[in-house]
Write a protein that holds these residues in place. Structure first.
Motif, mmCIF file in Angstrom:
data_model
loop_
_atom_site.group_PDB
_atom_site.id
_atom_site.type_symbol
_atom_site.label_atom_id
_atom_site.label_comp_id
_atom_site.label_asym_id
_atom_site.label_seq_id
_atom_site.Cartn_x
_atom_site.Cartn_y
_atom_site.Cartn_z
ATOM 1 N N ILE B 204 0.717 -1.381 0.121
ATOM 2 C CA ILE B 204 -0.384 -0.226 0.261
ATOM 3 C C ILE B 204 0.315 1.176 -0.156
ATOM 4 O O ILE B 204 1.608 1.262 0.811
ATOM 5 N N ALA B 205 0.400 2.458 -0.900
ATOM 6 C CA ALA B 205 1.107 3.658 -1.325
ATOM 7 C C ALA B 205 1.110 4.030 0.790
ATOM 8 O O ALA B 205 -0.249 4.255 1.566
ATOM 9 N N SER B 206 2.067 4.999 1.080
ATOM 10 C CA SER B 206 1.548 5.428 2.283
ATOM 11 C C SER B 206 1.071 6.871 2.401
ATOM 12 O O SER B 206 0.732 6.810 3.439
ATOM 13 N N ASP B 207 0.627 7.089 1.332
ATOM 14 C CA ASP B 207 -0.711 8.482 1.319
ATOM 15 C C ASP B 207 -1.561 7.752 1.427
ATOM 16 O O ASP B 207 -2.272 8.229 2.403
ATOM 17 N N VAL B 208 -1.971 6.791 1.672
ATOM 18 C CA VAL B 208 -3.487 6.293 1.200
ATOM 19 C C VAL B 208 -3.146 5.653 2.357
ATOM 20 O O VAL B 208 -4.168 5.090 3.479
ATOM 21 N N ARG B 209 -2.286 5.258 2.718
ATOM 22 C CA ARG B 209 -1.970 4.221 4.245
ATOM 23 C C ARG B 209 -2.353 5.300 5.599
ATOM 24 O O ARG B 209 -2.951 5.399 6.760
ATOM 25 N N ASP B 210 -1.785 6.188 5.004
ATOM 26 C CA ASP B 210 -2.448 7.755 6.295
ATOM 27 C C ASP B 210 -3.659 7.977 6.513
ATOM 28 O O ASP B 210 -4.174 7.951 6.741
ATOM 29 N N ILE B 211 -4.572 7.867 4.825
ATOM 30 C CA ILE B 211 -5.848 8.529 4.989
ATOM 31 C C ILE B 211 -6.428 7.392 5.752
ATOM 32 O O ILE B 211 -6.857 7.085 6.515
ATOM 33 N N LEU B 212 -6.084 5.811 5.592
ATOM 34 C CA LEU B 212 -6.926 4.898 5.973
ATOM 35 C C LEU B 212 -6.488 5.511 7.464
ATOM 36 O O LEU B 212 -7.567 5.181 7.942
ATOM 37 N N ALA B 213 -5.555 5.020 8.051
ATOM 38 C CA ALA B 213 -5.152 5.459 9.579
ATOM 39 C C ALA B 213 -6.098 6.694 10.295
ATOM 40 O O ALA B 213 -5.966 6.644 11.109
ATOM 41 N N HIS B 214 -5.877 8.043 9.348
ATOM 42 C CA HIS B 214 -6.769 9.070 10.045
ATOM 43 C C HIS B 214 -8.196 8.952 9.625
ATOM 44 O O HIS B 214 -8.762 9.019 10.714
ATOM 45 N N HIS B 215 -8.564 7.800 8.786
ATOM 46 C CA HIS B 215 -10.239 7.460 8.830
ATOM 47 C C HIS B 215 -10.495 6.512 10.142
ATOM 48 O O HIS B 215 -11.662 7.124 10.574
ATOM 49 N N GLU B 216 -9.776 5.686 10.434
ATOM 50 C CA GLU B 216 -9.580 5.186 11.727
ATOM 51 C C GLU B 216 -10.094 5.274 12.842
ATOM 52 O O GLU B 216 -10.425 5.338 13.043
ATOM 53 N N ALA B 217 -8.590 6.154 12.700
ATOM 54 C CA ALA B 217 -8.251 7.808 14.320
ATOM 55 C C ALA B 217 -10.179 8.132 14.181
ATOM 56 O O ALA B 217 -10.516 8.521 14.943
ATOM 57 N N THR B 218 -10.375 8.792 13.185
ATOM 58 C CA THR B 218 -11.858 9.782 13.104
ATOM 59 C C THR B 218 -13.015 8.914 13.277
ATOM 60 O O THR B 218 -13.789 9.297 14.932
ATOM 61 N N LEU B 219 -12.832 7.790 12.980
ATOM 62 C CA LEU B 219 -14.242 6.728 13.403
ATOM 63 C C LEU B 219 -13.444 6.711 14.774
ATOM 64 O O LEU B 219 -15.470 6.688 15.313
ATOM 65 N N ALA B 220 -12.718 6.458 15.354
ATOM 66 C CA ALA B 220 -12.588 6.339 17.276
ATOM 67 C C ALA B 220 -12.938 7.355 17.451
ATOM 68 O O ALA B 220 -14.097 7.288 19.210
ATOM 69 N N ALA B 263 -3.094 11.058 -7.272
ATOM 70 C CA ALA B 263 -3.214 11.562 -5.839
ATOM 71 C C ALA B 263 -3.988 11.545 -4.611
ATOM 72 O O ALA B 263 -5.332 12.060 -5.057
ATOM 73 N N PRO B 264 -3.807 11.603 -3.456
ATOM 74 C CA PRO B 264 -4.446 12.147 -2.496
ATOM 75 C C PRO B 264 -5.093 12.559 -2.062
ATOM 76 O O PRO B 264 -4.024 13.270 -2.283
ATOM 77 N N ALA B 265 -5.998 12.949 -1.575
ATOM 78 C CA ALA B 265 -6.432 14.190 -1.037
ATOM 79 C C ALA B 265 -6.826 14.150 0.818
ATOM 80 O O ALA B 265 -7.033 12.826 1.062
ATOM 81 N N PRO B 266 -5.936 14.476 1.873
ATOM 82 C CA PRO B 266 -6.613 14.144 3.317
ATOM 83 C C PRO B 266 -8.000 13.970 3.040
ATOM 84 O O PRO B 266 -8.219 14.697 2.848
ATOM 85 N N VAL B 267 -8.371 13.117 4.092
ATOM 86 C CA VAL B 267 -9.652 13.338 4.071
ATOM 87 C C VAL B 267 -9.945 13.948 5.686
ATOM 88 O O VAL B 267 -9.929 13.876 7.065
#
Lengths: 205, 463
Positions: B204-220, B263-267
């Motif tokens: 997985i690309a690091s930027d996408v991993r960041d987005i997923l982590a961000h999403h997980e953190a936001t959900l928490a 190119a990803p955008a931050p969530v």
């Protein structure tokens, strides 16, 4: 008995030399007997899968490619005049499909060495460190092989993995034995260089 | 001179070692097992039927096509098909929502349609853009996302799906996702992503991993309301909360490189007006839960989990077998056979059960399963089943073993096990009566498989 079974278990089924049966099968297939093609599949599927595996490694696309080989065979049979053995025809198609796959993939190594295929092999390692080292070596093998052009790679692997003669390879890849010998020689040299470079880089990192 | 010889020896040794490594790497896992062989054949058979139609059939096909188009138009007019619910996230906007068991975000510009909902799962269509979600798995519960070039099935995981002009990419934070494209099926594990135009999953690309982590953190942080399954009879979807990233957020550009994602955008999750698109054509209303933390969940009792499907049971058995847990695998397979007798996986389950029983020397059990398998006339596993039956007979010292092997060869003269079976017959004949008795079978072996070590070995022993 157990010993005999053990010997049998280690033996790999080789392609049967049944030219008469093949001719009869092809005739039945042309006459519209669907069971004839099913029989061809039953007889040759394992060998096709093995051929693809030994060129590409345990990539997940092998199932699809095996399917493609037999669909291509089905399309080719009406024009097949028995100029080669059925086994040869099938293996030629398999090699072509493998080459197409390699060209599509470019130089990316597509073999997941963290897949379960290597678990049994890696479980023989004496320690986790050794296991990690073996995995690195496998990664290196596939990374280096991915950088060799498909034709050279095929010739090299048929020679190294299957121990085929240049003449046998020439029949399968539709080239002269001399051309095959050159491909093997160049492939070996490239692989040596790539291995040496990869090993140097691994030591430096 | 001696030093040169050492160098040469070392080089030769390195070359041999390299060749050995290549051999090991490429012969590992190169055997085609019976189940896989049957599955591939089933797919080939389907494709063999796709023959070019005869000229007169074009007219028939045209008529059928016209009727089909008319039918689709009628269905759309009568609101029978089409999305139950649709969502559009404009550029620089993120919609957050709870869809059944999925807590999700639609990152604009994006469009998502809800096609089907039910206790068993949900079917969505991501037309374009990015969809990030955490799907809570459970018995018989799946989330399926259809995109222009792929179908993604999720049993339970945190993942992101991107639809862009070059295809679809799915990135998985944890869990496992199945992606089906026009040409292949890929399983994507945690930490990997797969694209419809790439041959295999990659890290997985690091930027996408960041987005997923961000999403997980936001959900928490958001402490979402417990997910409640969609109830078909509930009122039409409630609006979702839309959130927009800060104005400085960069706009995403579609990638031109194959097998890569845009190119990803931050969530960014910040309050903004709702932008849910609620289509007028909504004949099967569903309840989409309000965004997490926004409203209390409706007090509905959680329904009893649906029983697992045959596919899920078979998958569970495969996982158990991979972990060498044959008892669990056998239980899962037994459930397919006993509880889902009309499933198309029954024959595979019976065959696998027989193999498990054979491996633990429970020969009576193995025979019982194989007898049931033999009673399924359409199964492509009857042939390997018959072979296994003979192996069981041999292993259990059954006096019918020879007859079994001979009958197998007569029924399946071109089977891939023919060499093995003939070898077994030769060996048994030799043990019973030496070369005199084995001679006709050795002749057969030599005639049919002259190039094999086995044939050469027996010919040497019984010239």
């Amino acid at each position: 008995m157990i010993a005999a079974l053990a010997v049998l278990a280690t033996l790999r089924a080789t392609e049967p030399s049944k030219e008469d049966d093949d001719a009869a099968l092809i005739a039945r297939h042309r006459a519209g007997d669907r069971e004839a093609f099913a029989t061809m599949y039953r007889t040759h599927a394992a060998a096709v899968y093995r051929r693809l595996s030994r060129i590409l490694g345990p990539v997940p696309e092998r199932d699809d490619l095996t399917q493609d080989v037999f669909l291509a065979l089905h399309r080719a049979l009406p024009a097949f005049r028995g100029e080669a053995r059925l086994t040869t025809l099938i293996h030629r198609i398999a090699i072509n499909k493998a080459c197409e796959h390699l060209r599509r993939n470019g130089r990316r190594p597509a073999v997941p060495t963290d897949s379960a295929f290597f678990d049994e092999l890696l479980s023989l390692a004496a320690s986790p460190a050794e296991r990690a080292s073996w995995r690195e070596e496998l990664d290196r093998v596939f990374a280096c092989l991915a950088k060799i052009k498909p034709k050279k790679r095929v010739a090299l692997l048929l020679r190294v993995v299957d121990g085929m003669s240049f003449e046998e390879i020439a029949v399968l890849v539709d080239a002269t034995p001399e051309a095959v010998a050159k491909r093997v020689q160049h492939g070996q040299r490239e692989l040596d260089e790539l291995f040496a470079r990869a090993s140097r880089e691994a030591r430096m990192s | 001179m001696s030093r040169d010889a050492d160098v040469l020896r070392e080089a030769a040794g390195a070359s041999e070692r390299r060749d050995e490594l290549v051999r090991v790497a490429l012969t590992t896992g190169d055997e085609l097992d019976d189940i896989r062989r049957s599955k591939i054949w089933t797919r080939i058979e389907d494709r063999l039927d796709d023959r070019a139609p005869a000229p007169w059939r074009w007219l028939l096909a045209g008529g059928v096509g016209a009727l089909a188009i008319a039918g689709v138009v009628m269905l759309l007019v009568t609101r029978g098909h089409g999305p139950i619910e649709g969502f559009v996230a404009p550029a620089d906007t993120t919609l957050t929502m709870t869809l059944g068991h999925a807590k999700a975000a639609l990152v604009g510009p994006a469009k998502l349609d809800v096609l089907e909902t039910g206790d068993q799962g949900m079917r969505l269509a991501l037309r374009h853009g990015r969809f990030v979600a955490e799907f809570e798995g459970g018995h018989g519960r799946t989330l399926r996302i259809e995109t222009p070039g792929a179908t993604i099935e999720i049993v339970g995981t945190l993942f992101a799906v991107d639809v862009h002009p070059n295809g679809t990419c799915v990135s998985v934070a944890h869990g496992r996702v199945r992606m089906t494209t026009f040409t292949q099926v890929m399983f994507v594990d945690g930490g990997h992503e797969a694209c419809s135009d790439a041959a295999a999953p990659h890290a997985i690309a690091s930027d996408v991993r960041d987005i997923l982590a961000h999403h997980e953190a936001t959900l928490a942080l958001a402490k979402p309301a417990p997910a409640v399954p969609v109830v078909a009879a509930a009122p039409v979807a409630e609006p979702v909360v839309a959130s927009a990233p800060p104005p400085t957020a960069p706009a995403r550009k579609p990638s031109r490189t194959p097998a890569t994602r845009p190119a990803p955008a931050p969530v960014a999750i910040s309050e903004a007006p709702a932008v849910a698109e609620t289509p007028a054509l909504s004949s099967a209303p569903t309840k989409l839960q309000p965004a997490f933390g926004d409203a209390p969940p409706p007090e509905k009792p959680t329904p009893t989990p649906a029983p697992p499907t045959a596919t899920e049971l078979y998958r569970a058995a495969e996982v158990a077998l991979a972990n060498h847990d044959t008892a669990t695998a056998d239980r899962a397979l037994a459930k397919i056979v006993d509880d889902l007798p009309s499933s198309s996986l029954v024959d595979q389950a019976l065959y696998e059960r027989a193999r498990i029983a054979y491996d633990r020397h429970a020969y009576a059990d193995a025979r019982h399963h194989l007898a049931r398998l033999a009673g399924i006339p359409t199964s492509p596993l009857r042939e390997p089943g018959a072979y296994l039956d003979c192996r069981v007979a041999i292993a259990s010292n059954d006096s019918t073993a020879d007859a079994c092997l001979a009958a197998y060869r007569a029924t399946y003269p071109h089977s891939p096990h023919d060499l093995d079976v003939l070898g077994l017959l030769v060996d048994r004949a030799f043990r019973a009566g030496g070369c005199t008795r084995a001679a006709p079978l050795v002749d057969d072996l030599t005639r049919l498989y002259q190039a094999t070590t086995l044939a050469r070995g027996w010919r040497e022993r019984c010239p």
